[in-house]
Scaffold this active site. Structure first.
Site, PDB file in Angstrom:
ATOM      1  N   ARG A  42       0.748  -1.547  -0.235  1.00 52.13           N
ATOM      2  CA  ARG A  42       0.126   0.041   0.229  1.00 52.13           C
ATOM      3  C   ARG A  42       0.589   1.524   0.190  1.00 52.13           C
ATOM      4  NH1 ARG A  42      -4.735  -2.834   2.864  1.00 52.13           N
ATOM      5  NH2 ARG A  42      -6.346  -1.313   3.117  1.00 52.13           N
ATOM      6  N   ARG A  55     -22.856  -0.190   4.465  1.00 45.32           N
ATOM      7  CA  ARG A  55     -22.442  -1.671   5.002  1.00 45.32           C
ATOM      8  C   ARG A  55     -22.656  -1.957   6.790  1.00 45.32           C
ATOM      9  NH1 ARG A  55     -17.319  -3.616   2.478  1.00 45.32           N
ATOM     10  NH2 ARG A  55     -16.281  -2.388   4.377  1.00 45.32           N
ATOM     11  N   ARG A  65      -9.679   6.822   5.498  1.00 43.80           N
ATOM     12  CA  ARG A  65      -9.156   5.540   4.597  1.00 43.80           C
ATOM     13  C   ARG A  65      -8.767   6.045   2.899  1.00 43.80           C
ATOM     14  NH1 ARG A  65     -13.256   0.814   6.178  1.00 43.80           N
ATOM     15  NH2 ARG A  65     -12.117  -0.438   4.459  1.00 43.80           N
TER      16      ARG A  65
HETATM   17  P1  AMP Z   1      -8.280  -3.400   4.315  1.00 48.63           P
HETATM   18  O1  AMP Z   1      -9.313  -4.903   4.974  1.00 48.63           O
HETATM   19  O2  AMP Z   1      -7.317  -3.327   3.299  1.00 48.63           O
HETATM   20  O3  AMP Z   1      -9.263  -2.740   4.259  1.00 48.63           O
HETATM   21  O4  AMP Z   1      -7.585  -3.280   5.875  1.00 48.63           O
HETATM   22  C1  AMP Z   1      -7.996  -2.928   6.575  1.00 48.63           C
HETATM   23  C2  AMP Z   1      -6.993  -2.010   7.360  1.00 48.63           C
HETATM   24  O5  AMP Z   1      -5.596  -2.496   7.392  1.00 48.63           O
HETATM   25  C3  AMP Z   1      -6.594  -0.464   6.909  1.00 48.63           C
HETATM   26  O6  AMP Z   1      -7.493   0.267   7.375  1.00 48.63           O
HETATM   27  C4  AMP Z   1      -5.196   0.018   7.691  1.00 48.63           C
HETATM   28  O7  AMP Z   1      -5.324  -0.250   8.687  1.00 48.63           O
HETATM   29  C5  AMP Z   1      -4.599  -2.015   7.482  1.00 48.63           C
HETATM   30  N1  AMP Z   1      -3.672  -2.092   6.272  1.00 48.63           N
HETATM   31  C6  AMP Z   1      -4.337  -3.628   5.912  1.00 48.63           C
HETATM   32  N2  AMP Z   1      -3.310  -3.084   4.676  1.00 48.63           N
HETATM   33  C7  AMP Z   1      -2.138  -2.626   5.220  1.00 48.63           C
HETATM   34  C8  AMP Z   1      -1.203  -2.648   4.632  1.00 48.63           C
HETATM   35  N3  AMP Z   1      -0.745  -2.605   3.533  1.00 48.63           N
HETATM   36  N4  AMP Z   1      -0.465  -1.518   4.542  1.00 48.63           N
HETATM   37  C9  AMP Z   1      -1.178  -0.889   6.026  1.00 48.63           C
HETATM   38  N5  AMP Z   1      -1.662  -1.298   6.577  1.00 48.63           N
HETATM   39  C10 AMP Z   1      -2.381  -1.740   6.163  1.00 48.63           C
END
Ligand code: AMP
Length: 221
Positions: free
Chosen positions: A88, A127, A173
């Site tokens: 990311r 959601r 986000r």
């Molecule tokens: P997601 O389900 O992919 O939206 O991830 C949920 C949360 O996990 C995000 O809002 C971040 O806080 C953390 N997260 C997931 N993947 C990453 C990543 N590659 N780098 C940093 N934080 C991450």
């Protein structure tokens, strides 16, 4: 085949990733799922993740890179790898490139699912989930058959909103995505994994899958 799937939170990466991984026999690794599992385990590392994840902020690169490096190098019976939500940031992408080079299995392709920000906000903030069984609904697109009653377990009452699905957190986000993750398209365009496929994600999940599969098949032909 080794693929990185890019797309803002709520762009439909999770759904498409499952379908892609099945079609091309790839191991599907979602960094969100890996981090949530670490958080749920109650480990010291897991506890330190809440402050970022509940606020919609990115977890620091060194933490994510080490957790994902472990998951990527764990033995798998699948031929390929599909990364969803990781990398990311450019720092994470560089660390991933290094790890895959060392493993002798560089990336083949990057797929970027694009959805306008306002559509994302409508999708995620609507959601809801059943507090009993976790079934997912949407106030507009996926209502239970009887209002306020879970189709799956019969629970009656108020459905819940995930802490990081609140609008202020979703906007946070999205801001993080636009600032840190969107530049990865340029990063990958310039590198060896020079091929970035852009897919229009503002359609039904089935239509997105159809477009993505046909682009991938054309790319491999
Ligand atoms: P997601 O389900 O992919 O939206 O991830 C949920 C949360 O996990 C995000 O809002 C971040 O806080 C953390 N997260 C997931 N993947 C990453 C990543 N590659 N780098 C940093 N934080 C991450």
């Amino acid at each position: 085949m080794r693929i990185v799937l890019l797309g803002a939170p709520g762009a439909g990466k999770g759904t498409q990733a499952k379908r892609l991984a099945e079609q091309f026999d790839m191991q599907h690794l979602s960094s969100g799922d890996v981090l949530r599992a670490e958080k749920a385990s109650g480990s010291e590392l897991g506890q330190s993740l809440s402050q970022y994840m509940d606020a919609g902020q990115l977890v620091p690169d060194d933490v994510v890179v080490s957790v994902m490096a472990k998951a990527i190098s764990a033995p798998s019976d699948k031929a390929g790898l599909l990364l969803d939500g990781f990398p990311r940031t450019v720092g994470q992408a560089e660390a991933l490139d290094k790890q895959l080079d060392e493993l002798g299995s560089p990336l083949d392709l990057v797929v970027d699912i694009q959805v306008p920000d306002e559509r994302i906000v409508a999708r995620i903030c609507g959601r809801r989930s059943c507090p009993e069984c976790g079934a997912i609904y949407h106030v507009e697109f996926l209502k239970p058959k009887t209002p306020g009653v879970c189709d799956k377990c019969g629970f009656e009452g108020k459905f819940s909103l995930r802490a990081d699905d609140r609008e202020d957190v979703v906007r946070e986000r999205l801001a993080a995505y636009n600032e840190y993750t969107a530049p990865l398209v340029g990063y990958y365009r310039g590198g060896d994994a020079g091929r970035v496929l852009r897919v229009d994600g503002d359609k039904s999940p089935d239509d997105v899958t159809t477009e993505m599969m046909s682009m991938l098949k054309a790319d491999r032909a």
